[in-house]
Design an enzyme around this catalytic site. Sequence first.
Site, PDB file in Angstrom:
ATOM      1  N   ASP A 161       2.683   5.746  -5.269  1.00  0.00           N
ATOM      2  CA  ASP A 161       3.568   4.586  -5.094  1.00  0.00           C
ATOM      3  C   ASP A 161       4.765   4.676  -6.027  1.00  0.00           C
ATOM      4  O   ASP A 161       5.890   4.336  -5.657  1.00  0.00           O
ATOM      5  CB  ASP A 161       2.800   3.280  -5.343  1.00  0.00           C
ATOM      6  CG  ASP A 161       3.750   2.088  -5.282  1.00  0.00           C
ATOM      7  OD1 ASP A 161       4.346   1.880  -4.211  1.00  0.00           O
ATOM      8  OD2 ASP A 161       3.935   1.399  -6.302  1.00  0.00           O
ATOM      9  N   ARG A 168      12.328   4.941  -2.226  1.00  0.00           N
ATOM     10  CA  ARG A 168      12.714   3.824  -1.343  1.00  0.00           C
ATOM     11  C   ARG A 168      13.912   3.078  -1.910  1.00  0.00           C
ATOM     12  O   ARG A 168      14.789   2.631  -1.176  1.00  0.00           O
ATOM     13  CB  ARG A 168      11.527   2.861  -1.177  1.00  0.00           C
ATOM     14  CG  ARG A 168      10.446   3.406  -0.258  1.00  0.00           C
ATOM     15  CD  ARG A 168       9.193   2.562  -0.335  1.00  0.00           C
ATOM     16  NE  ARG A 168       9.448   1.168  -0.039  1.00  0.00           N
ATOM     17  CZ  ARG A 168       8.761   0.150  -0.567  1.00  0.00           C
ATOM     18  NH1 ARG A 168       7.775   0.381  -1.418  1.00  0.00           N
ATOM     19  NH2 ARG A 168       9.048  -1.075  -0.235  1.00  0.00           N
ATOM     20  N   SER A 183       2.480  -0.744  -0.931  1.00  0.00           N
ATOM     21  CA  SER A 183       2.860  -0.516  -2.322  1.00  0.00           C
ATOM     22  C   SER A 183       2.149  -1.526  -3.234  1.00  0.00           C
ATOM     23  O   SER A 183       1.510  -1.161  -4.230  1.00  0.00           O
ATOM     24  CB  SER A 183       4.385  -0.657  -2.436  1.00  0.00           C
ATOM     25  OG  SER A 183       4.793  -0.833  -3.758  1.00  0.00           O
TER      26      SER A 183
HETATM   27  N1  URA Z   1       6.804  -4.890  -5.322  1.00  0.00           N
HETATM   28  C1  URA Z   1       6.118  -3.731  -5.225  1.00  0.00           C
HETATM   29  O1  URA Z   1       5.258  -3.446  -6.037  1.00  0.00           O
HETATM   30  N2  URA Z   1       6.399  -2.894  -4.216  1.00  0.00           N
HETATM   31  C2  URA Z   1       7.321  -3.161  -3.287  1.00  0.00           C
HETATM   32  O2  URA Z   1       7.503  -2.382  -2.377  1.00  0.00           O
HETATM   33  C3  URA Z   1       8.044  -4.376  -3.386  1.00  0.00           C
HETATM   34  C4  URA Z   1       7.752  -5.235  -4.416  1.00  0.00           C
END
Ligand code: URA
Length: 434
Positions: A161, A168, A183
Amino acid sequence: MNINEIIKAKRDCQELTTEQIEFFIKEYSYGNIADYQASSLLMAIYLNGMSEKEILDLTIAMSKSGDILDLSQIEGIKVDKHSTGGIGDKVTIVVMPLVASLGVPVAKMSGRGLGYTQGTIDKLDSIPGFRTNLELDEFIRNVRKIGISLMGQSENIALADKKLYALRDVTGTVESIPLIASSVMSKKIAAGADKILLEVTCGSGAFMETEIRARKLAETMVKIGNMAGKETIAVVTNMNQPLGRFCGNALEVKEAIDVLSGKGEPDVVEVCCVLGAYMLKMAGKGDNIVTNMRLIQNQIDNGEGLNKFKELIQRQWGDSRVIDEPEMITTAKYKIPVEAKASGYVSAIEAKNIGQAVVNIGGGRFKKEDEIDYAVGIEVLKKIGDTVEKGEPILYIHANDEFKAKAQISFLENSYTIVPEKVEKIKEILDIIE
Ligand code: URA
């Protein structure tokens, strides 16, 4: 199997198999898939979406890409709380000591600021001496000893992540329901709590700007959490304006102390009481939400929540005199007003701009390694539904760099819409998804 096939399958709207998703996460984590290939797949997911099964597979694969915490040494039902991000959202700092003071074990890992939002860990770092970089055994010892500990997210949680989020952030693929849901939930599942309470923010200061999308994100995360064997509830909250009065790290800690002292703004108190009430319910401390809200309010009125926060600060090496003397926490040199451009009622606030202005004056990071100026931030004097007179201050910029602060004035003035006709105040709690 190869990544090109997987990208084409998602491009052509096919459902990816568990094996394809596991392959992508594993090989990307090992560095065997290039960022341009991962970006292409992320964009295909952004455009074509994912089924529930794909989102669950992605969540589980990401949660297994790093350490899975074992909190079994802590007795009781551990309920984690997570917000999808907001402006002036100091709820974690208020609500966690409140529920801990009622015997709910709080072992909470939190994040740093992301984009235009500020993070709980940066806020707590503004308390002199307070340590958020704990080892796991110290974190667990704290919870066993005083019932609460808050620390920065371990580097090794949901490693995929971390890499994917950074990608991202720069490829226009943040605001995707499957990608946000996987995520958030991968980190929550890996963080070891038994149950998960989500605060899904909605509005001009949130990733989800409309109620329909916020509800969809909340429903998706609740389903994923439950399918992964962790009871999950989501509270959808209104982020069409900053929560409470202050945005910025030290300013928000001081405001949290105010809320715990019974001097909080009604919107923050309401959100904290509702979230706290659901945490109590999930921890097996009572099923009636109205009664639970009263219990939380009572812990504000009798000072027990504030005492628990003081104990937490002491335990994590902070200077707990800040509780009685909040001015010991760093304060900015300048307080510069932003004035209303017209008379009337505030009908809308571009809350993201307020978060962005905090970052622009040094209260957040443009790059990961940037230092933060904890003292700076924005004080919100006027909210939606309030009346204003032309030239009256609507915000104060608390700044150490006068030049940078003045550069925000017209940006902030234009973030307010003022209309002649009366406007209703906004509702804080928009929905509960169980
Ligand atoms: N918070 C997160 O941890 N991930 C995301 O994609 C958006 C907000």
